[in-house]
Motif scaffolding. Structure first.
Motif, mmCIF file in Angstrom:
data_model
loop_
_atom_site.group_PDB
_atom_site.id
_atom_site.type_symbol
_atom_site.label_atom_id
_atom_site.label_comp_id
_atom_site.label_asym_id
_atom_site.label_seq_id
_atom_site.Cartn_x
_atom_site.Cartn_y
_atom_site.Cartn_z
ATOM 1 N N PRO A 51 0.818 -1.225 0.000
ATOM 2 C CA PRO A 51 0.000 0.000 0.000
ATOM 3 C C PRO A 51 0.854 1.279 0.000
ATOM 4 C CG PRO A 51 -0.902 -1.593 1.539
ATOM 5 C CD PRO A 51 0.409 -2.135 1.069
ATOM 6 N N ALA A 52 1.904 1.321 0.794
ATOM 7 C CA ALA A 52 2.773 2.502 0.834
ATOM 8 C C ALA A 52 3.527 2.660 -0.485
ATOM 9 C CB ALA A 52 3.757 2.393 1.995
ATOM 10 N N LEU A 53 4.000 1.561 -1.067
ATOM 11 C CA LEU A 53 4.719 1.623 -2.337
ATOM 12 C C LEU A 53 3.802 2.107 -3.455
ATOM 13 C CD1 LEU A 53 7.300 1.121 -3.962
ATOM 14 C CD2 LEU A 53 6.505 -1.231 -4.301
ATOM 15 N N ARG A 54 2.574 1.608 -3.487
ATOM 16 C CA ARG A 54 1.636 2.048 -4.523
ATOM 17 C C ARG A 54 1.364 3.547 -4.410
ATOM 18 N NH1 ARG A 54 -0.950 -3.259 -3.324
ATOM 19 N NH2 ARG A 54 -0.493 -4.541 -5.150
ATOM 20 N N ALA A 175 9.057 0.784 0.924
ATOM 21 C CA ALA A 175 7.807 1.505 1.116
ATOM 22 C C ALA A 175 7.620 2.675 0.159
ATOM 23 C CB ALA A 175 7.706 2.005 2.555
ATOM 24 N N ALA A 176 8.659 3.032 -0.577
ATOM 25 C CA ALA A 176 8.542 4.190 -1.464
ATOM 26 C C ALA A 176 9.594 4.113 -2.560
ATOM 27 C CB ALA A 176 8.717 5.479 -0.664
ATOM 28 N N VAL A 177 9.388 4.921 -3.572
ATOM 29 C CA VAL A 177 10.373 5.082 -4.630
ATOM 30 C C VAL A 177 10.569 6.573 -4.868
ATOM 31 C CG1 VAL A 177 9.892 2.902 -5.808
ATOM 32 C CG2 VAL A 177 8.667 4.958 -6.475
ATOM 33 N N ASP A 178 11.706 6.891 -5.422
ATOM 34 C CA ASP A 178 12.012 8.266 -5.805
ATOM 35 C C ASP A 178 12.557 8.195 -7.226
ATOM 36 O OD1 ASP A 178 12.672 10.912 -5.975
ATOM 37 O OD2 ASP A 178 14.221 10.863 -4.426
ATOM 38 N N ILE A 179 11.774 8.692 -8.169
ATOM 39 C CA ILE A 179 12.169 8.676 -9.573
ATOM 40 C C ILE A 179 12.920 9.980 -9.836
ATOM 41 C CG2 ILE A 179 11.386 8.595 -11.964
ATOM 42 C CD1 ILE A 179 8.827 7.196 -10.870
#
Length: 185
Positions: A51-54, A175-179
């Motif tokens: 859920p956090a990644l989405r 839990a997250a990504v940074d593009i």
């Protein structure tokens, strides 16, 4: 003599705890990379807060799309451009919810590319590039966030940072990504 021994054990215990606490995200990141390369969906599910990644992907891709739409003069000058900018986040949200799976996470880790929710058939993790093509940079962002920044050597201006967040003392999850794109707005 016994007092020195007790103090020595206490100092050693604190040092071991501190080393384990600081090294825990490295072990979690290595486990995620190994699972992605092996295509182990069950292990990836254990290492990712979906859920956090989405939500993070929705935020990042919406920002990228908005920046792209602002740079495109056809969209910026069009009367429908504003409508497109309003509707795009809703459409993107549904696509990300449907598209982000353990297989897609494995693809992100092995290719250093964010998923494209508009593409239906994602390549298998085994179809990834050589390990030498992906450069990894590791580091803390703060005490509860650790980033593994992946860069494809063929596209050094585009980076994908996988952000692992602390879950308890020693547990970490993606839990997250940074593009990070080299394009300027």
């Amino acid at each position: 003599m016994i007092k020195k021994l007790v103090v020595g054990f206490a100092v050693a215990a604190v040092a071991i705890f501190a080393i384990a606490w600081a090294a825990a995200p490295v072990f979690a990141a290595q486990a995620l990379i190994r699972a992605a390369k092996a295509g182990d969906a069950d292990r990836i599910e254990q290492l990712v807060d979906f859920p956090a990644l989405r939500q993070s992907l929705k935020d990042e891709l919406t920002a990228e799309l908005a920046a792209h739409m602002r740079r495109d003069p056809r969209v910026a000058e069009s009367s429908l451009g504003g409508l497109g900018m309003m509707l795009a986040p809703m459409l993107l949200s549904g696509a990300v919810d449907a598209a982000v799976t353990p297989e897609v996470v494995a693809q992100m880790v092995t290719t250093a590319e964010a998923p494209d929710p508009t593409v239906r058939d994602q390549p298998e993790p085994g179809d990834a590039r050589d390990d030498d093509d992906i450069h990894q940079a590791w580091g803390y962002r703060d005490l509860n966030a650790f980033a593994v920044t992946l860069t494809d050597r063929d596209h050094p201006d585009q980076r994908l940072a996988l952000i692992l967040e602390r879950r308890g003392l020693f547990a970490w999850k993606l839990a997250a990504v940074d593009i990070q794109s080299g394009e300027t707005a």
